[in-house]
Design a protein around this motif. Sequence first.
Motif, PDB file in Angstrom:
ATOM      1  N   PRO A 271       1.034  -1.241   0.146  1.00 15.26           N
ATOM      2  CA  PRO A 271       0.050  -0.104  -0.010  1.00 15.26           C
ATOM      3  C   PRO A 271       0.864   1.271  -0.267  1.00 15.26           C
ATOM      4  CG  PRO A 271      -0.755  -1.592   1.590  1.00 15.26           C
ATOM      5  CD  PRO A 271       0.516  -2.016   1.082  1.00 15.26           C
ATOM      6  N   ALA A 272       0.372   2.277  -0.836  1.00 14.74           N
ATOM      7  CA  ALA A 272       1.373   3.406  -0.985  1.00 14.74           C
ATOM      8  C   ALA A 272       1.562   4.146   0.374  1.00 14.74           C
ATOM      9  CB  ALA A 272       0.651   4.478  -1.930  1.00 14.74           C
ATOM     10  N   TRP A 273       0.552   4.137   1.288  1.00 15.55           N
ATOM     11  CA  TRP A 273       0.902   5.029   2.632  1.00 15.55           C
ATOM     12  C   TRP A 273       1.865   4.437   3.250  1.00 15.55           C
ATOM     13  CZ3 TRP A 273       0.441   2.615   7.187  1.00 15.55           C
ATOM     14  CH2 TRP A 273      -0.172   1.438   7.426  1.00 15.55           C
ATOM     15  N   LYS A 274       2.475   3.044   2.900  1.00 11.72           N
ATOM     16  CA  LYS A 274       3.394   2.601   4.051  1.00 11.72           C
ATOM     17  C   LYS A 274       4.740   3.136   3.520  1.00 11.72           C
ATOM     18  CE  LYS A 274       1.189  -1.799   5.637  1.00 11.72           C
ATOM     19  NZ  LYS A 274       1.450  -3.237   5.739  1.00 11.72           N
ATOM     20  N   SER A 275       4.991   3.781   2.273  1.00 11.98           N
ATOM     21  CA  SER A 275       6.121   4.164   1.931  1.00 11.98           C
ATOM     22  C   SER A 275       6.626   5.541   2.523  1.00 11.98           C
ATOM     23  CB  SER A 275       6.131   4.327   0.309  1.00 11.98           C
ATOM     24  OG  SER A 275       5.316   5.092  -0.125  1.00 11.98           O
ATOM     25  N   THR A 276       7.938   5.668   2.221  1.00  9.32           N
ATOM     26  CA  THR A 276       8.363   7.268   2.677  1.00  9.32           C
ATOM     27  C   THR A 276       8.953   7.856   1.576  1.00  9.32           C
ATOM     28  OG1 THR A 276      10.428   6.258   3.283  1.00  9.32           O
ATOM     29  CG2 THR A 276       8.838   6.701   5.164  1.00  9.32           C
ATOM     30  N   THR A 277       8.727   9.158   1.275  1.00  7.98           N
ATOM     31  CA  THR A 277       9.457  10.001   0.257  1.00  7.98           C
ATOM     32  C   THR A 277      10.358  10.964   0.651  1.00  7.98           C
ATOM     33  OG1 THR A 277       6.864   9.696  -0.768  1.00  7.98           O
ATOM     34  CG2 THR A 277       8.485  11.356  -1.750  1.00  7.98           C
ATOM     35  N   THR A 278      11.676  10.930  -0.077  1.00  9.32           N
ATOM     36  CA  THR A 278      12.454  11.669   0.456  1.00  9.32           C
ATOM     37  C   THR A 278      12.661  12.891  -0.930  1.00  9.32           C
ATOM     38  OG1 THR A 278      14.194  10.254  -0.286  1.00  9.32           O
ATOM     39  CG2 THR A 278      13.556  10.425   2.119  1.00  9.32           C
ATOM     40  N   VAL A 279      13.092  13.922  -0.759  1.00 10.37           N
ATOM     41  CA  VAL A 279      13.444  14.932  -1.644  1.00 10.37           C
ATOM     42  C   VAL A 279      15.070  15.704  -1.032  1.00 10.37           C
ATOM     43  CG1 VAL A 279      13.005  16.853  -2.993  1.00 10.37           C
ATOM     44  CG2 VAL A 279      11.044  15.533  -2.356  1.00 10.37           C
ATOM     45  N   ALA A 280      15.963  15.270  -2.030  1.00  7.87           N
ATOM     46  CA  ALA A 280      17.243  15.702  -1.754  1.00  7.87           C
ATOM     47  C   ALA A 280      17.684  15.321  -0.293  1.00  7.87           C
ATOM     48  CB  ALA A 280      17.176  17.130  -1.819  1.00  7.87           C
ATOM     49  N   GLY A 281      17.428  14.062  -0.032  1.00  9.26           N
ATOM     50  CA  GLY A 281      17.759  13.295   1.358  1.00  9.26           C
ATOM     51  C   GLY A 281      16.980  13.736   2.444  1.00  9.26           C
ATOM     52  N   THR A 282      15.785  14.668   2.153  1.00 10.87           N
ATOM     53  CA  THR A 282      14.957  14.991   3.284  1.00 10.87           C
ATOM     54  C   THR A 282      13.682  14.382   3.190  1.00 10.87           C
ATOM     55  OG1 THR A 282      16.132  16.877   3.609  1.00 10.87           O
ATOM     56  CG2 THR A 282      13.996  17.014   4.399  1.00 10.87           C
ATOM     57  N   GLN A 283      13.127  13.851   4.146  1.00 10.82           N
ATOM     58  CA  GLN A 283      11.918  13.063   3.928  1.00 10.82           C
ATOM     59  C   GLN A 283      10.716  14.150   4.235  1.00 10.82           C
ATOM     60  OE1 GLN A 283      11.057   9.976   6.809  1.00 10.82           O
ATOM     61  NE2 GLN A 283       9.014   9.974   6.497  1.00 10.82           N
ATOM     62  N   ARG A 284       9.685  14.003   3.197  1.00 16.81           N
ATOM     63  CA  ARG A 284       8.775  14.812   2.819  1.00 16.81           C
ATOM     64  C   ARG A 284       7.472  14.089   3.278  1.00 16.81           C
ATOM     65  NH1 ARG A 284      10.183  19.328  -0.245  1.00 16.81           N
ATOM     66  NH2 ARG A 284       8.318  20.063   0.401  1.00 16.81           N
ATOM     67  N   TYR A 285       6.501  14.765   3.981  1.00 17.39           N
ATOM     68  CA  TYR A 285       5.262  14.311   4.461  1.00 17.39           C
ATOM     69  C   TYR A 285       3.904  14.676   3.762  1.00 17.39           C
ATOM     70  CZ  TYR A 285       8.511  13.321   8.364  1.00 17.39           C
ATOM     71  OH  TYR A 285       9.314  12.788   9.121  1.00 17.39           O
ATOM     72  N   GLU A 286       4.067  15.874   2.864  1.00 14.43           N
ATOM     73  CA  GLU A 286       2.843  16.340   2.229  1.00 14.43           C
ATOM     74  C   GLU A 286       2.612  15.635   0.833  1.00 14.43           C
ATOM     75  OE1 GLU A 286       6.085  18.958   0.923  1.00 14.43           O
ATOM     76  OE2 GLU A 286       5.871  17.830   2.408  1.00 14.43           O
ATOM     77  N   ILE A 287       3.698  14.770   0.351  1.00 16.05           N
ATOM     78  CA  ILE A 287       3.367  14.287  -1.036  1.00 16.05           C
ATOM     79  C   ILE A 287       2.464  13.101  -0.974  1.00 16.05           C
ATOM     80  CG2 ILE A 287       4.659  13.240  -2.734  1.00 16.05           C
ATOM     81  CD1 ILE A 287       6.859  15.040  -2.262  1.00 16.05           C
ATOM     82  N   SER A 288       1.291  13.244  -1.601  1.00 15.51           N
ATOM     83  CA  SER A 288       0.260  12.132  -1.843  1.00 15.51           C
ATOM     84  C   SER A 288       0.199  11.241  -2.979  1.00 15.51           C
ATOM     85  CB  SER A 288      -1.098  12.717  -1.689  1.00 15.51           C
ATOM     86  OG  SER A 288      -1.402  13.744  -2.568  1.00 15.51           O
TER      87      SER A 288
END
Length: 321
Positions: A271-288
Amino acid sequence: MPPSVPTVVFPPSSELVDIGRELVSATAAPAYVTMPVAGFEPDDKITMLSDTGKRGSRVKTYDLQQGPIWTESKVTESAVYLDTIGHVLLNILGDYTATGTSSGTPWTSTAVALVAGATAVPVLSGASAVSGTFVQVDTTTTSEIVTVGTGSTATNIVLNANTPLRFNHLASITVTPVVAPFTHVFSNLNLNSSTGNTSAQPPTHTLIHRTGIPGSVNYNAVMYAYACFSDVKLSAKATGWMAWEGSVTSQAHAYPAASPTAAISSVKGLPAWKSTTTVAGTQRYEISEWSVDLKTEVEPLPTADGYQNPFAFVRGEFEAP
């Protein structure tokens, strides 16, 4: 009178797609796993040759024969299963390293370099490797994990024939027994990379599509050898699965040597919600929602060699727009 009711039907729910890495391109894979997909849509591409030589009449075409043939298939958007998506990523990217967690005393290989495709690793004396376990050969950019076969001794680690060495390795390297968790890293394969690859052509796979349609020695399935992915899209929506879809070019349909049976693991979709998203090494929480396209050129290369299938499928430049 109503038409006769067919006595045999072939429900799409009985379909499955098997995938296996070819040890030699265009030679059917020795082993397969089932890759659950939402849909598999093959399309044979036939180059038709028309004879339009003038023969004193108004007829335009006097003969029509087949030229080169290959197949272009689509995999419709499907959930990602982490135990099978690696085949697809290896196919389109080409370079791959794997590391595990040490589970015992390591060996040191002998003063002889190892060659890709080898099914044994000579080592200095130590405990005999146990059949069915995993060993990590080498470290860093050429690290790979292979399965131990039968017949190992204190000075020779015999590998499972279906998991030979993928890379060349220097002499006197570390060979370590390992267990999960494993870390897998896929990257673009370049000419003369540390893997020892001298062509920048990634591995190829065989796909078997079990259609359930019987025939003369077709084993209810269609086989597509020399499969090369040209497009793999990975995507995720917070309300759905982490998913993938792709396009693959291969030799024209043939038939497998045996009827395929499902070989599905217990690994579940992600499920996509179980993943984590990082941008330039920093985790982002607002990307859906996100997606990435992996693309490489795949060009069929027919030759006048007596075979209707192309002589080769050449992988060209890679991009991830």
